[in-house]
Each structure stands twice: as structure tokens, then as C-alpha cells.
Design a protein around this motif. Structure first.
Motif, PDB file in Angstrom:
ATOM      1  N   ILE A 149      42.071 122.024  39.847  1.00  0.00           N
ATOM      2  CA  ILE A 149      41.747 121.947  38.424  1.00  0.00           C
ATOM      3  C   ILE A 149      41.074 123.229  37.952  1.00  0.00           C
ATOM      4  CG2 ILE A 149      40.665 120.511  36.657  1.00  0.00           C
ATOM      5  CD1 ILE A 149      42.895 119.156  38.269  1.00  0.00           C
ATOM      6  N   GLY A 150      40.571 124.047  38.892  1.00  0.00           N
ATOM      7  CA  GLY A 150      40.032 125.355  38.547  1.00  0.00           C
ATOM      8  C   GLY A 150      38.766 125.315  37.727  1.00  0.00           C
ATOM      9  N   GLY A 151      37.953 124.279  37.890  1.00  0.00           N
ATOM     10  CA  GLY A 151      36.692 124.193  37.156  1.00  0.00           C
ATOM     11  C   GLY A 151      36.805 123.593  35.779  1.00  0.00           C
ATOM     12  N   ALA A 152      38.022 123.298  35.333  1.00  0.00           N
ATOM     13  CA  ALA A 152      38.203 122.689  34.010  1.00  0.00           C
ATOM     14  C   ALA A 152      37.848 121.204  34.042  1.00  0.00           C
ATOM     15  CB  ALA A 152      39.649 122.881  33.535  1.00  0.00           C
ATOM     16  N   LEU A 153      37.716 120.616  32.862  1.00  0.00           N
ATOM     17  CA  LEU A 153      37.450 119.192  32.769  1.00  0.00           C
ATOM     18  C   LEU A 153      38.733 118.421  33.045  1.00  0.00           C
ATOM     19  CD1 LEU A 153      35.167 118.993  29.592  1.00  0.00           C
ATOM     20  CD2 LEU A 153      34.474 118.999  31.999  1.00  0.00           C
ATOM     21  N   LEU A 154      38.655 117.423  33.910  1.00  0.00           N
ATOM     22  CA  LEU A 154      39.802 116.588  34.249  1.00  0.00           C
ATOM     23  C   LEU A 154      40.037 115.592  33.125  1.00  0.00           C
ATOM     24  CD1 LEU A 154      41.733 116.084  36.732  1.00  0.00           C
ATOM     25  CD2 LEU A 154      40.195 114.217  37.346  1.00  0.00           C
ATOM     26  N   THR A 155      41.277 115.485  32.660  1.00  0.00           N
ATOM     27  CA  THR A 155      41.618 114.555  31.584  1.00  0.00           C
ATOM     28  C   THR A 155      42.392 113.360  32.129  1.00  0.00           C
ATOM     29  OG1 THR A 155      43.755 115.573  31.060  1.00  0.00           O
ATOM     30  CG2 THR A 155      41.791 116.515  30.004  1.00  0.00           C
ATOM     31  N   GLU A 156      42.511 112.344  31.303  1.00  0.00           N
ATOM     32  CA  GLU A 156      43.277 111.165  31.709  1.00  0.00           C
ATOM     33  C   GLU A 156      44.738 111.533  31.942  1.00  0.00           C
ATOM     34  OE1 GLU A 156      44.164 106.579  30.147  1.00  0.00           O
ATOM     35  OE2 GLU A 156      42.804 107.899  29.040  1.00  0.00           O
ATOM     36  N   GLN A 157      45.283 112.462  31.131  1.00  0.00           N
ATOM     37  CA  GLN A 157      46.666 112.888  31.333  1.00  0.00           C
ATOM     38  C   GLN A 157      46.818 113.641  32.647  1.00  0.00           C
ATOM     39  OE1 GLN A 157      49.441 112.110  29.387  1.00  0.00           O
ATOM     40  NE2 GLN A 157      50.403 112.906  31.239  1.00  0.00           N
ATOM     41  N   ASP A 158      45.812 114.468  33.009  1.00  0.00           N
ATOM     42  CA  ASP A 158      45.834 115.134  34.317  1.00  0.00           C
ATOM     43  C   ASP A 158      45.933 114.105  35.433  1.00  0.00           C
ATOM     44  OD1 ASP A 158      45.560 117.686  33.242  1.00  0.00           O
ATOM     45  OD2 ASP A 158      43.363 117.608  33.306  1.00  0.00           O
ATOM     46  N   MET A 159      45.105 113.062  35.334  1.00  0.00           N
ATOM     47  CA  MET A 159      45.105 112.047  36.384  1.00  0.00           C
ATOM     48  C   MET A 159      46.436 111.315  36.435  1.00  0.00           C
ATOM     49  SD  MET A 159      43.599 110.752  38.911  1.00  0.00           S
ATOM     50  CE  MET A 159      42.033 111.600  38.692  1.00  0.00           C
ATOM     51  N   ALA A 160      47.037 111.028  35.272  1.00  0.00           N
ATOM     52  CA  ALA A 160      48.347 110.366  35.253  1.00  0.00           C
ATOM     53  C   ALA A 160      49.395 111.218  35.953  1.00  0.00           C
ATOM     54  CB  ALA A 160      48.767 110.070  33.811  1.00  0.00           C
ATOM     55  N   ASN A 161      49.370 112.540  35.721  1.00  0.00           N
ATOM     56  CA  ASN A 161      50.324 113.439  36.375  1.00  0.00           C
ATOM     57  C   ASN A 161      50.098 113.477  37.887  1.00  0.00           C
ATOM     58  OD1 ASN A 161      51.339 114.078  33.848  1.00  0.00           O
ATOM     59  ND2 ASN A 161      50.091 115.933  33.638  1.00  0.00           N
ATOM     60  N   ILE A 162      48.825 113.475  38.304  1.00  0.00           N
ATOM     61  CA  ILE A 162      48.492 113.506  39.729  1.00  0.00           C
ATOM     62  C   ILE A 162      48.958 112.233  40.417  1.00  0.00           C
ATOM     63  CG2 ILE A 162      46.554 113.451  41.343  1.00  0.00           C
ATOM     64  CD1 ILE A 162      45.093 115.310  39.289  1.00  0.00           C
ATOM     65  N   VAL A 163      48.690 111.096  39.795  1.00  0.00           N
ATOM     66  CA  VAL A 163      49.086 109.810  40.385  1.00  0.00           C
ATOM     67  C   VAL A 163      50.606 109.723  40.491  1.00  0.00           C
ATOM     68  CG1 VAL A 163      49.107 107.316  40.019  1.00  0.00           C
ATOM     69  CG2 VAL A 163      46.996 108.613  39.668  1.00  0.00           C
ATOM     70  N   ARG A 164      51.312 110.168  39.452  1.00  0.00           N
ATOM     71  CA  ARG A 164      52.779 110.123  39.487  1.00  0.00           C
ATOM     72  C   ARG A 164      53.323 110.967  40.635  1.00  0.00           C
ATOM     73  NH1 ARG A 164      53.490 111.534  34.736  1.00  0.00           N
ATOM     74  NH2 ARG A 164      53.983 113.736  34.999  1.00  0.00           N
ATOM     75  N   ALA A 165      52.770 112.172  40.810  1.00  0.00           N
ATOM     76  CA  ALA A 165      53.222 113.030  41.914  1.00  0.00           C
ATOM     77  C   ALA A 165      52.860 112.418  43.260  1.00  0.00           C
ATOM     78  CB  ALA A 165      52.592 114.415  41.773  1.00  0.00           C
ATOM     79  N   GLY A 166      51.682 111.792  43.351  1.00  0.00           N
ATOM     80  CA  GLY A 166      51.247 111.197  44.610  1.00  0.00           C
ATOM     81  C   GLY A 166      52.090 110.026  45.062  1.00  0.00           C
ATOM     82  N   PHE A 167      52.739 109.342  44.101  1.00  0.00           N
ATOM     83  CA  PHE A 167      53.547 108.173  44.446  1.00  0.00           C
ATOM     84  C   PHE A 167      55.039 108.482  44.545  1.00  0.00           C
ATOM     85  CE2 PHE A 167      49.911 105.486  43.339  1.00  0.00           C
ATOM     86  CZ  PHE A 167      50.036 104.502  44.298  1.00  0.00           C
TER      87      PHE A 167
END
Length: 299
Positions: A149-167
């Protein structure tokens, strides 16, 4: 072979391949969609073979297998007492049982830290002139799905993208998929903020022996586990998304954790005990796991 261009919908027939120059010879516009200009590095989907009537057997192809290995690491935690200490009357009673418990916890934490952060190596010990091996942990093995994330604030959309890639890859295709989300309490707070109370304490938590929070997404079921080793300043922004059937702790045969008593030399005026474990980590299918790191908070 036939290939499809996702962006334009064009379907092409591959008539020749030159691997040395990475060159394809194709028949463009096969079917209803005509050929159009392609971009540099345009993605192509290999759809399959297209064999002419009464053709000979196609060229043979097979999967190239690559060796994958890990070392086992020897972990040792020792403690002891002088004979004077052993024969002294202590206010809280004999200290042996207490030290055995505390050293057991210390030994377990050391192994768990190696499972998370260890790197694979093999060197020659200067003291004994024998081999000293370390074992690759989760940070060593998980390389494909790493989200910095490079020090930026994590957003709900970021988490949705991460979860989608993880599954995308998982160990239970066709069934209800479940993965462990091992994180600091920073992420538990973020998830509670985003999901507005949709997290539920897993009823199996007592069997796990730790707190496990459940969240069901469209991609699968996530089990959020706050981990104390990820709560320090240096690791509070680190997350492991793990497909547990693809992860195994692999102790060397007959070298799982053992307590060895009376390890002192003949001339020692006291006793020495120690825990010894020789173990390593096996991680299958790198793409089935993910790492998130360096979030500066959440919004």
C-alpha cells in the motif's frame, strides 16, 4: 491452436510458432469478428487446439516441473539452575515448573516467527564447522499476490480488490471457500468500520484457542484472526491471507518438539534442560495466498 483477443473479441488461428523470437504466425479474423489493430503486449487467451479433418497426431507438449524445496531449522531453547538454586527454599515454591512453562512459550514463539518471517539459507557454522540451515517462511514463499500500500490509507475498495485476487486460486473449487486473514488489530478495526458490524465471532473460536471473526463475501468466507506477533510497530501493517489446506508445518522425522532434561556437562554444578525442534514450512500454490503490507491506516 486458436487464440482469442479479450479487448476486441477477435478469434485467430495460430499456424506457426517460433519460440526463439517469440513470434506467432496467425490467420486473422477467424469467424465473425474481423481483425483489428492490436496493441503492444496485447493479452491473448489460448483457447485450444483446432485440428483439420483426418490430420496426424499434434505435437506433444508437457508441463515442465520445477524443484521446490525448503530446509528444516533447528531451534533450541535452554534454561538451567545451579545446585544451590535447586536446594534453596523459594517463596513461590520450586522454580522448575514455572521456567519450563515460560521457556516452552518462548520456544513456540520462536518457531512461529520463523514460520512467518523466516528466509531459506544454508551456511557453514564457524563454531562447529557443520551445516546451519534456516527455513523459508510465509514472507519467503508468498511472492505472487503481494499488495504494497506504500504508506497510503487502505480503502474498502482496496480490500475488495485484495480479497478478489486472494480467492482467484483456492483449494476447494466448487465448494464454499474459506481462507484465513491473519492480521493486526488495526485491520480488525478497519473491517468493523467498513462492514458496519457484519463481522461475527466464529462459534468454533473456542476450538481454535484464539479469537476468529467470520465474514462471508461474494468470493468466499474469510476468517479474520488478530495475531499478537503482528501487533508490534514494525509488523502492525502486515497481513497474511492463507489457504490453510495448502500450508503445512513439516518437522523432521522424530524431530518434532521435545523436552530434553539434564543436558549439562559432567563437571557442571547444576542442571540444564532444553526444548529442541527441527521443522520447516511447506507452502503449496503460491497464487492461493496473499500478503498486504505498509498500509498507513484506513479510511
Amino acid at each position: 491452436q486458436t487464440v482469442h483477443v479479450p479487448r476486441t473479441g477477435e478469434y485467430m488461428l495460430v499456424t506457426n510458432v517460433v519460440i526463439a523470437t517469440n513470434t506467432l504466425t496467425v490467420t486473422r479474423g477467424l469467424g465473425s469478428i474481423p481483425g483489428a489493430a492490436l496493441l503492444d503486449n496485447e493479452p491473448l487467451r489460448i483457447c485450444g487446439t483446432s485440428s483439420a479433418e483426418n490430420a496426424d497426431t499434434p505435437a506433444l507438449r508437457h508441463t515442465v516441473e520445477i524443484d521446490s524445496f525448503n530446509h528444516t531449522k533447528i531451534s533450541r531453547t535452554a534454561w538451567g539452575f545451579s545446585d544451590t538454586e535447586l536446594n534453596s527454599e523459594l517463596y513461590a515454591g520450586p522454580d522448575d515448573a514455572t521456567q519450563m512453562l515460560l521457556k516452552g512459550i518462548e520456544h513456540g514463539v520462536e518457531i512461529e516467527q520463523d514460520i512467518m518471517f523466516g528466509d531459506r539459507s544454508e551456511t557453514i557454522s564457524a563454531d562447529t564447522n557443520t551445516v546451519n540451515r534456516t527455513s523459508g517462511g510465509l514472507r519467503f514463499w508468498i511472492t505472487q499476490n503481494v499488495f504494497d500500500i506504500g504508506g497510503a490509507l487502505l480503502t474498502e475498495q482496496d480490500m475488495a480488490n485484495i480479497v478478489r485476487a486472494g480467492f482467484r486460486y483456492n483449494s476447494r473449487d466448487g465448494q464454499r471457500r474459506s481462507k484465513m486473514f491473519v492480521c493486526s488489530r488495526l485491520y480488525i478495526s478497519a473491517l468493523e468500520f467498513w462492514f458496519k458490524g457484519l463481522l461475527r465471532l466464529d462459534p468454533m473460536s473456542k476450538q481454535y484457542g484464539i479469537e476468529v471473526y467470520d465474514y462471508v463475501s461474494g468470493n468466499g468466507r474469510l476468517k479474520f484472526i488478530p495475531h499478537d506477533l503482528l501487533s508490534e510497530d514494525d509488523y502492525g501493517t502486515l497481513v497474511f491471507i492463507l489457504d490453510m489446506p495448502y500450508i503445512m508445518v513439516r518437522p523432521m522425522r522424530n524431530r518434532d518438539t521435545k523436552l530434553h532434561r539434564n543436558r549439562q556437562g559432567n563437571g557442571i554444578d547444576g542442571v540444564v534442560h532444553e526444548y529442541i525442534t527441527e521443522t520447516g514450512l511447506q507452502v503449496k500454490i503460491d497464487d492461493a495466498h496473499a500478503i498486504v503490507m505498509n498500509a498507513g491506516g484506513y479510511t
